[in-house]
Scaffold this active site. Structure first.
Site, PDB file in Angstrom:
ATOM      1  N   PRO A   9     -55.727  11.831 -21.618  1.00 38.59           N
ATOM      2  CA  PRO A   9     -55.190  10.476 -21.700  1.00 38.59           C
ATOM      3  C   PRO A   9     -55.381   9.656 -20.431  1.00 38.59           C
ATOM      4  O   PRO A   9     -55.259  10.161 -19.316  1.00 38.59           O
ATOM      5  CB  PRO A   9     -53.703  10.682 -21.991  1.00 38.59           C
ATOM      6  CG  PRO A   9     -53.412  12.104 -21.740  1.00 38.59           C
ATOM      7  CD  PRO A   9     -54.700  12.846 -21.807  1.00 38.59           C
ATOM      8  N   ASN A  10     -55.706   8.412 -20.667  1.00 37.62           N
ATOM      9  CA  ASN A  10     -55.866   7.366 -19.653  1.00 37.62           C
ATOM     10  C   ASN A  10     -57.123   7.497 -18.815  1.00 37.62           C
ATOM     11  O   ASN A  10     -57.413   6.609 -18.013  1.00 37.62           O
ATOM     12  CB  ASN A  10     -54.621   7.269 -18.751  1.00 37.62           C
ATOM     13  CG  ASN A  10     -53.400   6.941 -19.558  1.00 37.62           C
ATOM     14  OD1 ASN A  10     -53.387   5.993 -20.329  1.00 37.62           O
ATOM     15  ND2 ASN A  10     -52.367   7.755 -19.416  1.00 37.62           N
ATOM     16  N   ARG A  17     -58.527   1.748 -13.047  1.00 37.82           N
ATOM     17  CA  ARG A  17     -57.127   2.148 -12.878  1.00 37.82           C
ATOM     18  C   ARG A  17     -56.928   2.795 -11.521  1.00 37.82           C
ATOM     19  O   ARG A  17     -57.673   3.693 -11.151  1.00 37.82           O
ATOM     20  CB  ARG A  17     -56.732   3.069 -14.022  1.00 37.82           C
ATOM     21  CG  ARG A  17     -56.322   4.446 -13.619  1.00 37.82           C
ATOM     22  CD  ARG A  17     -55.985   5.338 -14.789  1.00 37.82           C
ATOM     23  NE  ARG A  17     -54.709   5.959 -14.528  1.00 37.82           N
ATOM     24  CZ  ARG A  17     -54.441   7.227 -14.741  1.00 37.82           C
ATOM     25  NH1 ARG A  17     -55.328   8.011 -15.274  1.00 37.82           N
ATOM     26  NH2 ARG A  17     -53.270   7.706 -14.444  1.00 37.82           N
ATOM     27  N   TYR A  22     -58.377   7.034  -7.956  1.00 36.77           N
ATOM     28  CA  TYR A  22     -59.362   7.558  -8.900  1.00 36.77           C
ATOM     29  C   TYR A  22     -60.782   7.026  -8.692  1.00 36.77           C
ATOM     30  O   TYR A  22     -61.701   7.479  -9.354  1.00 36.77           O
ATOM     31  CB  TYR A  22     -58.908   7.272 -10.337  1.00 36.77           C
ATOM     32  CG  TYR A  22     -57.608   7.944 -10.682  1.00 36.77           C
ATOM     33  CD1 TYR A  22     -57.541   9.324 -10.862  1.00 36.77           C
ATOM     34  CD2 TYR A  22     -56.433   7.214 -10.812  1.00 36.77           C
ATOM     35  CE1 TYR A  22     -56.350   9.954 -11.169  1.00 36.77           C
ATOM     36  CE2 TYR A  22     -55.236   7.832 -11.130  1.00 36.77           C
ATOM     37  CZ  TYR A  22     -55.196   9.199 -11.307  1.00 36.77           C
ATOM     38  OH  TYR A  22     -54.023   9.821 -11.606  1.00 36.77           O
ATOM     39  N   ASN A  74     -60.277  17.981 -18.088  1.00 34.38           N
ATOM     40  CA  ASN A  74     -59.279  17.304 -17.263  1.00 34.38           C
ATOM     41  C   ASN A  74     -58.201  16.883 -18.250  1.00 34.38           C
ATOM     42  O   ASN A  74     -58.334  15.860 -18.924  1.00 34.38           O
ATOM     43  CB  ASN A  74     -59.866  16.098 -16.537  1.00 34.38           C
ATOM     44  CG  ASN A  74     -58.843  15.419 -15.647  1.00 34.38           C
ATOM     45  OD1 ASN A  74     -57.642  15.589 -15.824  1.00 34.38           O
ATOM     46  ND2 ASN A  74     -59.312  14.631 -14.694  1.00 34.38           N
ATOM     47  N   ALA A  77     -52.432  13.838 -18.022  1.00 36.86           N
ATOM     48  CA  ALA A  77     -50.975  14.008 -18.145  1.00 36.86           C
ATOM     49  C   ALA A  77     -50.590  15.194 -19.028  1.00 36.86           C
ATOM     50  O   ALA A  77     -49.504  15.760 -18.866  1.00 36.86           O
ATOM     51  CB  ALA A  77     -50.340  12.731 -18.675  1.00 36.86           C
ATOM     52  N   ASP A  87     -52.578  26.663 -25.904  1.00 39.43           N
ATOM     53  CA  ASP A  87     -52.744  27.631 -26.988  1.00 39.43           C
ATOM     54  C   ASP A  87     -54.106  27.493 -27.657  1.00 39.43           C
ATOM     55  O   ASP A  87     -54.721  28.491 -28.040  1.00 39.43           O
ATOM     56  CB  ASP A  87     -51.632  27.476 -28.027  1.00 39.43           C
ATOM     57  CG  ASP A  87     -50.281  27.976 -27.531  1.00 39.43           C
ATOM     58  OD1 ASP A  87     -50.223  28.636 -26.474  1.00 39.43           O
ATOM     59  OD2 ASP A  87     -49.274  27.699 -28.215  1.00 39.43           O
ATOM     60  N   GLU A  98     -60.674  23.843 -15.250  1.00 44.09           N
ATOM     61  CA  GLU A  98     -59.707  22.741 -15.167  1.00 44.09           C
ATOM     62  C   GLU A  98     -60.089  21.835 -13.993  1.00 44.09           C
ATOM     63  O   GLU A  98     -60.351  22.318 -12.890  1.00 44.09           O
ATOM     64  CB  GLU A  98     -58.311  23.320 -14.953  1.00 44.09           C
ATOM     65  CG  GLU A  98     -57.210  22.297 -14.874  1.00 44.09           C
ATOM     66  CD  GLU A  98     -55.842  22.926 -14.627  1.00 44.09           C
ATOM     67  OE1 GLU A  98     -54.865  22.161 -14.538  1.00 44.09           O
ATOM     68  OE2 GLU A  98     -55.737  24.174 -14.522  1.00 44.09           O
ATOM     69  N   HIS A 100     -59.054  18.135 -11.874  1.00 41.30           N
ATOM     70  CA  HIS A 100     -58.154  17.008 -11.589  1.00 41.30           C
ATOM     71  C   HIS A 100     -58.765  16.203 -10.460  1.00 41.30           C
ATOM     72  O   HIS A 100     -59.134  16.771  -9.427  1.00 41.30           O
ATOM     73  CB  HIS A 100     -56.758  17.495 -11.189  1.00 41.30           C
ATOM     74  CG  HIS A 100     -56.104  18.264 -12.275  1.00 41.30           C
ATOM     75  ND1 HIS A 100     -55.577  17.654 -13.383  1.00 41.30           N
ATOM     76  CD2 HIS A 100     -55.929  19.594 -12.437  1.00 41.30           C
ATOM     77  CE1 HIS A 100     -55.092  18.584 -14.191  1.00 41.30           C
ATOM     78  NE2 HIS A 100     -55.309  19.773 -13.642  1.00 41.30           N
ATOM     79  N   ARG A 107     -48.678  15.480  -5.314  1.00 42.99           N
ATOM     80  CA  ARG A 107     -48.145  14.272  -5.950  1.00 42.99           C
ATOM     81  C   ARG A 107     -46.681  14.484  -6.335  1.00 42.99           C
ATOM     82  O   ARG A 107     -46.007  15.368  -5.808  1.00 42.99           O
ATOM     83  CB  ARG A 107     -49.021  13.911  -7.150  1.00 42.99           C
ATOM     84  CG  ARG A 107     -50.429  13.501  -6.677  1.00 42.99           C
ATOM     85  CD  ARG A 107     -51.282  12.964  -7.763  1.00 42.99           C
ATOM     86  NE  ARG A 107     -50.697  11.759  -8.340  1.00 42.99           N
ATOM     87  CZ  ARG A 107     -51.138  11.185  -9.438  1.00 42.99           C
ATOM     88  NH1 ARG A 107     -52.160  11.698 -10.090  1.00 42.99           N
ATOM     89  NH2 ARG A 107     -50.566  10.096  -9.901  1.00 42.99           N
TER      90      ARG A 107
END
Length: 144
Positions: A9-10, A17, A22, A74, A77, A87, A98, A100, A107
């Site tokens: 998301p986002n 943003r 970012y 990624n 949230a 799962d 993963e 980020h 943070r």
């Protein structure tokens, strides 16, 4: 052979943003750069972004039938909230990395915990967009 790139998301707002955190590279630009890197190794990079948890889960499930050898995700949230995505990743048994962009450990307190890090092949955190490049290199090494 394919690698699946999932952005949560986002992340569709990349480039516009919170640029100080970012950067100003758009998601489309990032995906084109990573796809080009993958093609150099004769690997198809399947790029997917969604703001909806169930769509991400369905894409992970579908990966089994699409010759996906590894996943770069990624979760954004969903990192801190989604046992369901965890799962799904566990359930398909496809190795995943993963990523980020920011350092989630430095943070807000609610961002410091990841439901994915303990089962990921490797975590790339706080490296900006370079984290995606490093994850792709690792996935390519695993798949060759």
């Amino acid at each position: 052979m394919s690698i699946l790139l999932i952005n949560g998301p986002n992340l569709n707002l990349l480039g516009t943003r919170e640029i100080s955190m970012y950067g100003n590279t758009s998601l489309d630009e990032l995906e084109k750069m990573l796809s080009s890197m993958a093609k150099e190794h004769n690997i198809n990079l399947i790029c997917f972004q969604s703001n909806a948890e169930h769509e991400i889960i369905n894409k992970i499930h579908d990966a089994r039938n699409n010759d996906v050898k590894s996943i770069i995700i990624n979760p954004a949230a969903f990192t801190h909230t989604s046992i369901a995505i965890r799962d799904a990743l566990s359930g398909v048994g496809i190795p995943f990395y993963e990523v980020h962009i920011s350092d989630i450990k430095s943070r807000e307190d609610f961002r410091k915990f990841s439901y994915f890090s303990d089962i990921a092949q490797k975590v790339f955190c706080g490296m900006g967009l370079d984290g995606y490049k490093h994850a792709l290199h690792e996935a390519i090494k695993l798949d060759i």
